[in-house]
Design a protein around this motif. Structure first.
Motif, PDB file in Angstrom:
ATOM      1  N   MET A   1       0.855  -1.178   0.000  1.00  0.00           N
ATOM      2  CA  MET A   1       0.000   0.000   0.000  1.00  0.00           C
ATOM      3  C   MET A   1       0.893   1.231   0.000  1.00  0.00           C
ATOM      4  O   MET A   1       1.587   1.513   0.969  1.00  0.00           O
ATOM      5  N   LYS A   2       0.930   1.948  -1.112  1.00  0.00           N
ATOM      6  CA  LYS A   2       1.828   3.092  -1.244  1.00  0.00           C
ATOM      7  C   LYS A   2       1.188   4.312  -0.617  1.00  0.00           C
ATOM      8  O   LYS A   2       0.565   5.133  -1.274  1.00  0.00           O
ATOM      9  N   THR A   3       1.373   4.450   0.659  1.00  0.00           N
ATOM     10  CA  THR A   3       0.728   5.544   1.376  1.00  0.00           C
ATOM     11  C   THR A   3       1.451   5.810   2.666  1.00  0.00           C
ATOM     12  O   THR A   3       2.276   5.039   3.116  1.00  0.00           O
ATOM     13  N   ILE A   4       1.153   6.938   3.257  1.00  0.00           N
ATOM     14  CA  ILE A   4       1.583   7.185   4.620  1.00  0.00           C
ATOM     15  C   ILE A   4       0.627   6.436   5.527  1.00  0.00           C
ATOM     16  O   ILE A   4      -0.581   6.508   5.366  1.00  0.00           O
ATOM     17  N   ALA A   5       1.130   5.708   6.470  1.00  0.00           N
ATOM     18  CA  ALA A   5       0.275   4.984   7.413  1.00  0.00           C
ATOM     19  C   ALA A   5       0.644   5.370   8.817  1.00  0.00           C
ATOM     20  O   ALA A   5       1.742   5.832   9.089  1.00  0.00           O
ATOM     21  N   ILE A   6      -0.277   5.189   9.733  1.00  0.00           N
ATOM     22  CA  ILE A   6      -0.021   5.480  11.138  1.00  0.00           C
ATOM     23  C   ILE A   6      -0.292   4.222  11.924  1.00  0.00           C
ATOM     24  O   ILE A   6      -1.356   3.619  11.811  1.00  0.00           O
ATOM     25  N   ILE A   7       0.666   3.807  12.708  1.00  0.00           N
ATOM     26  CA  ILE A   7       0.535   2.620  13.541  1.00  0.00           C
ATOM     27  C   ILE A   7       0.553   3.080  14.985  1.00  0.00           C
ATOM     28  O   ILE A   7       1.508   3.696  15.432  1.00  0.00           O
ATOM     29  N   ALA A   8      -0.495   2.805  15.716  1.00  0.00           N
ATOM     30  CA  ALA A   8      -0.554   3.199  17.115  1.00  0.00           C
ATOM     31  C   ALA A   8      -0.417   1.966  17.978  1.00  0.00           C
ATOM     32  O   ALA A   8      -1.080   0.968  17.756  1.00  0.00           O
ATOM     33  N   ALA A   9       0.460   2.018  18.960  1.00  0.00           N
ATOM     34  CA  ALA A   9       0.648   0.879  19.859  1.00  0.00           C
ATOM     35  C   ALA A   9       0.895   1.396  21.252  1.00  0.00           C
ATOM     36  O   ALA A   9       1.496   2.442  21.447  1.00  0.00           O
ATOM     37  N   THR A  10       0.404   0.676  22.223  1.00  0.00           N
ATOM     38  CA  THR A  10       0.681   1.051  23.603  1.00  0.00           C
ATOM     39  C   THR A  10       1.039  -0.191  24.387  1.00  0.00           C
ATOM     40  O   THR A  10       0.453  -1.250  24.201  1.00  0.00           O
ATOM     41  N   ALA A  11       2.053  -0.081  25.211  1.00  0.00           N
ATOM     42  CA  ALA A  11       2.489  -1.218  26.031  1.00  0.00           C
ATOM     43  C   ALA A  11       2.018  -0.982  27.452  1.00  0.00           C
ATOM     44  O   ALA A  11       2.310   0.036  28.064  1.00  0.00           O
ATOM     45  N   LEU A  12       1.262  -1.916  28.000  1.00  0.00           N
ATOM     46  CA  LEU A  12       0.727  -1.801  29.342  1.00  0.00           C
ATOM     47  C   LEU A  12       1.361  -2.872  30.213  1.00  0.00           C
ATOM     48  O   LEU A  12       1.235  -4.065  29.940  1.00  0.00           O
ATOM     49  N   ALA A  13       2.078  -2.449  31.234  1.00  0.00           N
ATOM     50  CA  ALA A  13       2.760  -3.403  32.116  1.00  0.00           C
ATOM     51  C   ALA A  13       1.747  -3.986  33.102  1.00  0.00           C
ATOM     52  O   ALA A  13       1.240  -3.301  33.982  1.00  0.00           O
ATOM     53  N   VAL A  14       1.425  -5.263  32.910  1.00  0.00           N
ATOM     54  CA  VAL A  14       0.479  -5.944  33.791  1.00  0.00           C
ATOM     55  C   VAL A  14       1.100  -7.271  34.193  1.00  0.00           C
ATOM     56  O   VAL A  14       1.303  -8.151  33.365  1.00  0.00           O
ATOM     57  N   CYS A  15       1.378  -7.408  35.483  1.00  0.00           N
ATOM     58  CA  CYS A  15       1.960  -8.659  35.984  1.00  0.00           C
ATOM     59  C   CYS A  15       3.205  -9.048  35.195  1.00  0.00           C
ATOM     60  O   CYS A  15       3.384 -10.204  34.799  1.00  0.00           O
ATOM     61  N   ALA A  16       4.060  -8.079  34.942  1.00  0.00           N
ATOM     62  CA  ALA A  16       5.340  -8.292  34.265  1.00  0.00           C
ATOM     63  C   ALA A  16       5.178  -8.711  32.807  1.00  0.00           C
ATOM     64  O   ALA A  16       6.120  -9.138  32.173  1.00  0.00           O
ATOM     65  N   SER A  17       3.955  -8.618  32.259  1.00  0.00           N
ATOM     66  CA  SER A  17       3.733  -8.949  30.859  1.00  0.00           C
ATOM     67  C   SER A  17       3.382  -7.679  30.094  1.00  0.00           C
ATOM     68  O   SER A  17       2.819  -6.743  30.649  1.00  0.00           O
ATOM     69  N   ALA A  18       3.743  -7.639  28.796  1.00  0.00           N
ATOM     70  CA  ALA A  18       3.457  -6.466  27.975  1.00  0.00           C
ATOM     71  C   ALA A  18       2.421  -6.812  26.923  1.00  0.00           C
ATOM     72  O   ALA A  18       2.490  -7.868  26.295  1.00  0.00           O
ATOM     73  N   TYR A  19       1.466  -5.939  26.761  1.00  0.00           N
ATOM     74  CA  TYR A  19       0.418  -6.139  25.766  1.00  0.00           C
ATOM     75  C   TYR A  19       0.404  -4.929  24.840  1.00  0.00           C
ATOM     76  O   TYR A  19       0.689  -3.812  25.252  1.00  0.00           O
ATOM     77  N   ALA A  20       0.077  -5.148  23.590  1.00  0.00           N
ATOM     78  CA  ALA A  20       0.051  -4.042  22.631  1.00  0.00           C
ATOM     79  C   ALA A  20      -1.215  -4.097  21.811  1.00  0.00           C
ATOM     80  O   ALA A  20      -1.685  -5.165  21.431  1.00  0.00           O
ATOM     81  N   THR A 247       2.795   5.042  21.773  1.00  0.00           N
ATOM     82  CA  THR A 247       3.787   5.351  20.744  1.00  0.00           C
ATOM     83  C   THR A 247       3.129   5.300  19.376  1.00  0.00           C
ATOM     84  O   THR A 247       2.418   4.353  19.065  1.00  0.00           O
ATOM     85  N   ILE A 248       3.381   6.317  18.588  1.00  0.00           N
ATOM     86  CA  ILE A 248       2.814   6.380  17.239  1.00  0.00           C
ATOM     87  C   ILE A 248       3.958   6.407  16.237  1.00  0.00           C
ATOM     88  O   ILE A 248       4.898   7.195  16.377  1.00  0.00           O
ATOM     89  N   VAL A 249       3.898   5.539  15.255  1.00  0.00           N
ATOM     90  CA  VAL A 249       4.917   5.456  14.221  1.00  0.00           C
ATOM     91  C   VAL A 249       4.291   5.877  12.898  1.00  0.00           C
ATOM     92  O   VAL A 249       3.260   5.352  12.506  1.00  0.00           O
ATOM     93  N   VAL A 250       4.901   6.837  12.242  1.00  0.00           N
ATOM     94  CA  VAL A 250       4.382   7.356  10.980  1.00  0.00           C
ATOM     95  C   VAL A 250       5.357   6.990   9.874  1.00  0.00           C
ATOM     96  O   VAL A 250       6.558   7.200  10.009  1.00  0.00           O
ATOM     97  N   GLY A 251       4.862   6.424   8.791  1.00  0.00           N
ATOM     98  CA  GLY A 251       5.791   6.029   7.744  1.00  0.00           C
ATOM     99  C   GLY A 251       5.114   5.621   6.461  1.00  0.00           C
ATOM    100  O   GLY A 251       3.906   5.779   6.281  1.00  0.00           O
ATOM    101  N   ASN A 252       5.925   5.106   5.552  1.00  0.00           N
ATOM    102  CA  ASN A 252       5.485   4.699   4.222  1.00  0.00           C
ATOM    103  C   ASN A 252       5.628   3.192   4.116  1.00  0.00           C
ATOM    104  O   ASN A 252       6.673   2.677   3.733  1.00  0.00           O
ATOM    105  N   PRO A 253       4.599   2.430   4.477  1.00  0.00           N
ATOM    106  CA  PRO A 253       4.751   0.973   4.562  1.00  0.00           C
ATOM    107  C   PRO A 253       4.671   0.295   3.212  1.00  0.00           C
ATOM    108  O   PRO A 253       4.187   0.855   2.232  1.00  0.00           O
TER     109      PRO A 253
END
Length: 475
Positions: A1-20, A247-253
């Motif tokens: 997909m020739k476009t600018i895309a936005i990927i949003a991810a958040t890491a939540l520390a719960v019981c020593a585990s990370a979720y996104a 965290t938001i990552v902006v790019g050309n995927p």
């Protein structure tokens, strides 16, 4: 997909585990309600415009970002690798030693890099679909090509040098958008670490231990001979992200293949990927042998080897996934469920029910065309810069006689500035290396297509691949 895309991810520390929570969206179609609900973040129109214009596309396909008001651009090392190679000499090998411009006057223009800043996105779906309505086959292709070329020319207006417009197809033709970019063709190298540091661990360990790489390159965009004045850029953060911070990552995927049918995946698994891997492996072997002959040969062929190994690594992973029975079982289940959904409604079935069978028939046709296409039109037979330049000149002379909408897409008015930059590049060409590459590709052409193939006979005549490569080098 020739476009600018936005990927949003958040890491939540719960019981020593990370979720996104992850997703990929075009900036004009963000899931604002979901972002607000999950992350307590509502992107405003001003915010979207800012991140869209601060992000950049390198015309070859990489992502980058403006990081200063004076046009500094941060990207990955492999995205500037070709520029570093083209600026290097036997006396100054920037691939081995790295490059750093201590002052602005020391920045060196990259021969072939173009930067694109996405300014606007406009939906042109209805216009494209009206142009192709009721058409199929070659008639459809011509109509689509014509309307795309017309839209791009209208979009750029009289400023084709500074404006680039691309009509992009999203969601397998569900949506057509015209992306209007501001074009920067005066792009200069500011910093690139030595390859050994940027590519620490070599291949494939750089993928396994990216934290130890200095995988970066810094460019600067210029306009009218001066550093570009930039309003939208991403300033550096001295402290970095906090734990649990969104965290938001902006790019050309690149594109995704999630919606490919089983027939398409089978072609990829059984034909495209094995053929590509075999050709890459053979190219790698010949280039490695050439590099072993001298230190200068090693330097000259470094960039090509880098690209070949990266491509091989990516395709090898794709092949392993496609050979996994669980992957195909999962895809078959998905396709069966979708077909059942379509067939459950007479209207849907009438409109979409035949799609899978039609795609399968097209794949059967493609299987007979793939090999000759790779060698007659692709780089399979002519792996040399000389041929790339020669073909562009010969085709360009013919295509530019035609109306803009009837030309091959790479020769339309909106594409000519990029093509001109490539043709008039000051990057060095090394005849001895080009001879080796051409000899290899001609040999593979004869081997894959057969000695009695009409195209092979037309190209080689009575010469061997090595003899013809020598003739081309001498001429």
């Amino acid at each position: 997909m020739k476009t600018i895309a936005i990927i949003a991810a958040t890491a939540l520390a719960v019981c020593a585990s990370a979720y996104a929570g992850e997703g990929m969206w075009t900036p004009d179609n963000l899931p604002t309600k979901e972002l607000q609900s999950k992350y307590k973040f509502t992107p405003t129109k001003q915010w979207v415009e800012h991140v869209q214009k601060a992000a950049l596309r390198l015309a070859g396909g990489c992502s980058g970002s403006f990081v200063s008001s004076t046009g500094l651009v941060l990207t990955n090392h492999h995205c500037v690798n070709s520029c570093v190679m083209q600026l290097s000499t036997a006396q100054k090998d920037f691939i081995a030693s790295g490059f750093y411009a201590k002052e602005q006057k020391d920045e060196i223009k990259c021969p072939e890099i173009e930067l694109n800043r996405l300014d606007t996105i406009t939906d042109v779906t209805q216009r494209v679909k009206q142009a192709v309505d009721g058409k199929s086959g070659e008639e459809y292709s011509k109509a689509e090509k014509s309307v795309k070329s017309a839209i791009e020319k209208e979009c750029a207006g009289n400023d084709a040098e500074g404006t680039r417009c691309d009509v992009v197809s999203l969601y397998h033709g569900g949506i057509y958008d015209v992306y209007k970019y501001h074009r920067y063709q005066d792009v200069r190298l500011v910093f690139a670490p030595e390859l050994a540091m940027a590519f620490f661990g070599g291949d494939p360990d750089n993928f396994n231990f990216p934290r130890y790489d200095l995988d970066m390159g810094v460019l600067r965009a210029y306009e009218n001979g001066k550093p570009a004045k930039v309003v939208d850029f991403f300033p550096f953060s001295k402290n970095g992200a906090d734990e649990g911070e969104m965290t938001i990552v902006v790019g050309n995927p690149g594109g995704t293949d999630r919606q490919l049918t089983i027939a398409q995946l089978e072609t990829t698994r059984d034909l495209d990927t094995p053929h590509a891997l075999l050709r890459l492996a053979e190219m790698r072997g010949v280039i490695e042998r050439f590099r072993a002959e001298s230190a200068e040969n090693s330097r000259v062929a470094e960039s090509d080897l880098f690209g070949i190994e990266n491509s091989f690594k990516a395709l090898k992973g794709r092949e392993e996934a496609l050979l996994d029975p669980e992957v195909f079982n999962f895809k078959r289940k998905q396709e069966a469920e979708l077909r059942d959904y379509v067939n459950a409604d007479p209207a849907r079935k009438a409109k979409y029910g035949a799609a899978w069978d039609n795609i399968a028939k097209a794949e059967d046709v493609y299987r007979n065309l793939e090999l000759p296409y790779q060698f007659e039109e692709g780089r399979g037979s002519f792996f040399t810069k000389y041929f790339t330049i020669a073909r562009a000149l010969v085709r360009g002379a013919e295509e530019r006689k035609k109306p803009n909408g009837e030309r091959l897409r790479e020769f339309t008015d909106s594409r000519l500035p990029s093509l001109t930059q490539q043709l008039f590049s000051t990057a060095p060409i090394y005849p001895d290396y080009e001879k080796v590459k051409l000899g290899l590709s001609l040999t593979k052409m004869r081997e894959w297509l057969g000695t009695d193939n009409a195209f092979v006979l037309k190209v080689l005549g009575k010469e061997s691949p090595q003899q013809l490569a020598e003739i081309e080098r001498a001429s």
